[in-house]
Design an enzyme around this catalytic site. Sequence first.
Site, PDB file in Angstrom:
ATOM      1  N   HIS A 104       0.882  -1.159   0.121  1.00 53.64           N
ATOM      2  CA  HIS A 104       0.013   0.009   0.110  1.00 53.64           C
ATOM      3  C   HIS A 104       0.868   1.119   0.086  1.00 53.64           C
ATOM      4  O   HIS A 104       0.363   2.179   0.229  1.00 53.64           O
ATOM      5  CB  HIS A 104      -1.202   0.034   1.354  1.00 53.64           C
ATOM      6  CG  HIS A 104      -2.084  -1.111   1.174  1.00 53.64           C
ATOM      7  ND1 HIS A 104      -2.662  -1.292   0.014  1.00 53.64           N
ATOM      8  CD2 HIS A 104      -2.188  -2.001   2.133  1.00 53.64           C
ATOM      9  CE1 HIS A 104      -3.686  -2.379   0.597  1.00 53.64           C
ATOM     10  NE2 HIS A 104      -3.154  -2.854   1.942  1.00 53.64           N
ATOM     11  N   ASP A 126      -3.124 -11.044  -1.712  1.00 53.16           N
ATOM     12  CA  ASP A 126      -3.356 -10.313  -0.446  1.00 53.16           C
ATOM     13  C   ASP A 126      -4.863 -10.364  -0.460  1.00 53.16           C
ATOM     14  O   ASP A 126      -5.505  -9.696  -1.475  1.00 53.16           O
ATOM     15  CB  ASP A 126      -2.546  -9.214  -0.026  1.00 53.16           C
ATOM     16  CG  ASP A 126      -2.858  -8.631   1.528  1.00 53.16           C
ATOM     17  OD1 ASP A 126      -3.844  -8.206   1.688  1.00 53.16           O
ATOM     18  OD2 ASP A 126      -2.037  -8.746   2.310  1.00 53.16           O
ATOM     19  N   HIS A 146      -6.419  -7.753   0.487  1.00 52.92           N
ATOM     20  CA  HIS A 146      -6.446  -6.038   0.301  1.00 52.92           C
ATOM     21  C   HIS A 146      -5.699  -5.847  -1.213  1.00 52.92           C
ATOM     22  O   HIS A 146      -4.614  -6.271  -1.364  1.00 52.92           O
ATOM     23  CB  HIS A 146      -5.743  -5.238   1.431  1.00 52.92           C
ATOM     24  CG  HIS A 146      -6.586  -5.491   2.682  1.00 52.92           C
ATOM     25  ND1 HIS A 146      -6.018  -6.563   3.472  1.00 52.92           N
ATOM     26  CD2 HIS A 146      -7.528  -4.989   3.393  1.00 52.92           C
ATOM     27  CE1 HIS A 146      -6.777  -6.561   4.520  1.00 52.92           C
ATOM     28  NE2 HIS A 146      -7.755  -5.513   4.457  1.00 52.92           N
ATOM     29  N   ASP A 178      -3.965 -13.129   4.877  1.00 50.40           N
ATOM     30  CA  ASP A 178      -5.228 -12.599   5.309  1.00 50.40           C
ATOM     31  C   ASP A 178      -6.515 -13.176   4.531  1.00 50.40           C
ATOM     32  O   ASP A 178      -7.750 -12.543   4.653  1.00 50.40           O
ATOM     33  CB  ASP A 178      -5.290 -11.005   5.441  1.00 50.40           C
ATOM     34  CG  ASP A 178      -5.035 -10.188   4.201  1.00 50.40           C
ATOM     35  OD1 ASP A 178      -4.538 -10.894   3.408  1.00 50.40           O
ATOM     36  OD2 ASP A 178      -4.820  -9.093   4.399  1.00 50.40           O
TER      37      ASP A 178
END
Length: 357
Positions: free
Chosen positions: A127, A164, A166, A253
């Site tokens: 990110h 991931d 996200h 995750d």
Amino acid sequence: MTMGLIYHDAYLKHEHTPTHPERRERLQYTMDQLREEGVLDDEDVCQLDPIEVTDEQIARVHTQRYVDRLRSMSATGTGRLSADTHVSEHTWETAKLSAGGVIRGLEAVESGEVASAFVMARPGGHHAFADDGHGFCYLNNTAVGIRHLQATTDVDRVLIWDWDAHHGDGTESIFYEDPSVLVMSTHQDGRTLFPGTGDVEDVGEGPGEGYNVNVPLPPKTTDEAYMQVVTEIFRPIAEQYDPDLVFVEAGQDNHFTDPITDLGVTAQGYAALMDAAVDAADTLAGGDIVASLAGGYGIEGGLPYTNLAVIATLLDYETAYIREPAIYEPPTENPDVSGIIQRVREVHEEYWDLPSE
């Protein structure tokens, strides 16, 4: 089959708050799990120390203004890049060591020191943009490592598979116009999860058009559905791209126990995902593969088990007996991913030859 495990206790120094999802126990519990299972005693596991990245290596990705800002904030141990991304007195040094862990893993694999590598580092980086960071990320470890490798070796084409939960908005942004790095992201639909990006229509720009592939998946997506994406999207594109190296942004995750996401992958599912990545590397990239820990916040739940599954697969262990931290209860109706796969086909048909239904 040797595997480099890049880890250092200095990764434990950076901290947001004691109860923050991205805290030092993420690594501590995993290392305990690896010791308990005897992985660290295996002579095929080469424990490697990370290096600290140089200013030159960071400058290949990040702006000087952002670097100066982050360094200054860390020097005072105050401030934050976003509401959930705190800067402490150890953030700058730990972030540099985290990016350096990726460089160490990439160099070890490319030189033949080890056959594969897993970077057990924090903080993560996908990110982090060239000029800013959020989502618990500061430096874009993956981008810093890949740019270093491209600048110092004959590695040209790199396939990043970011699995991931996200979407890796920072990594996408950095490589958005670059065909030498194909970024493929399988993530929970941004309409249901931070950072709210990762649309199928975002395919790259300029020379990089077609080299950014997003597959946003609905909540509760299961192992079976992930493997459908692997078969119908990941593998065909990987074969056509023909990379020199496969890099996995290993966000753990997606596990069904993760407290801040809503997907349905099991530890066995993670072993299958990594097996697919290893197979792609073996057949397309001379076996060169590096994975780096990204998300994963079930600190006493799924994370140690998913990390074990990924590492065991890299070591070619038998993974059928890897346990789950809880009983998995499949959704009443399995989410159907055929629609999103068809949408990816339609958007990318001018760039890649994807199999029809």
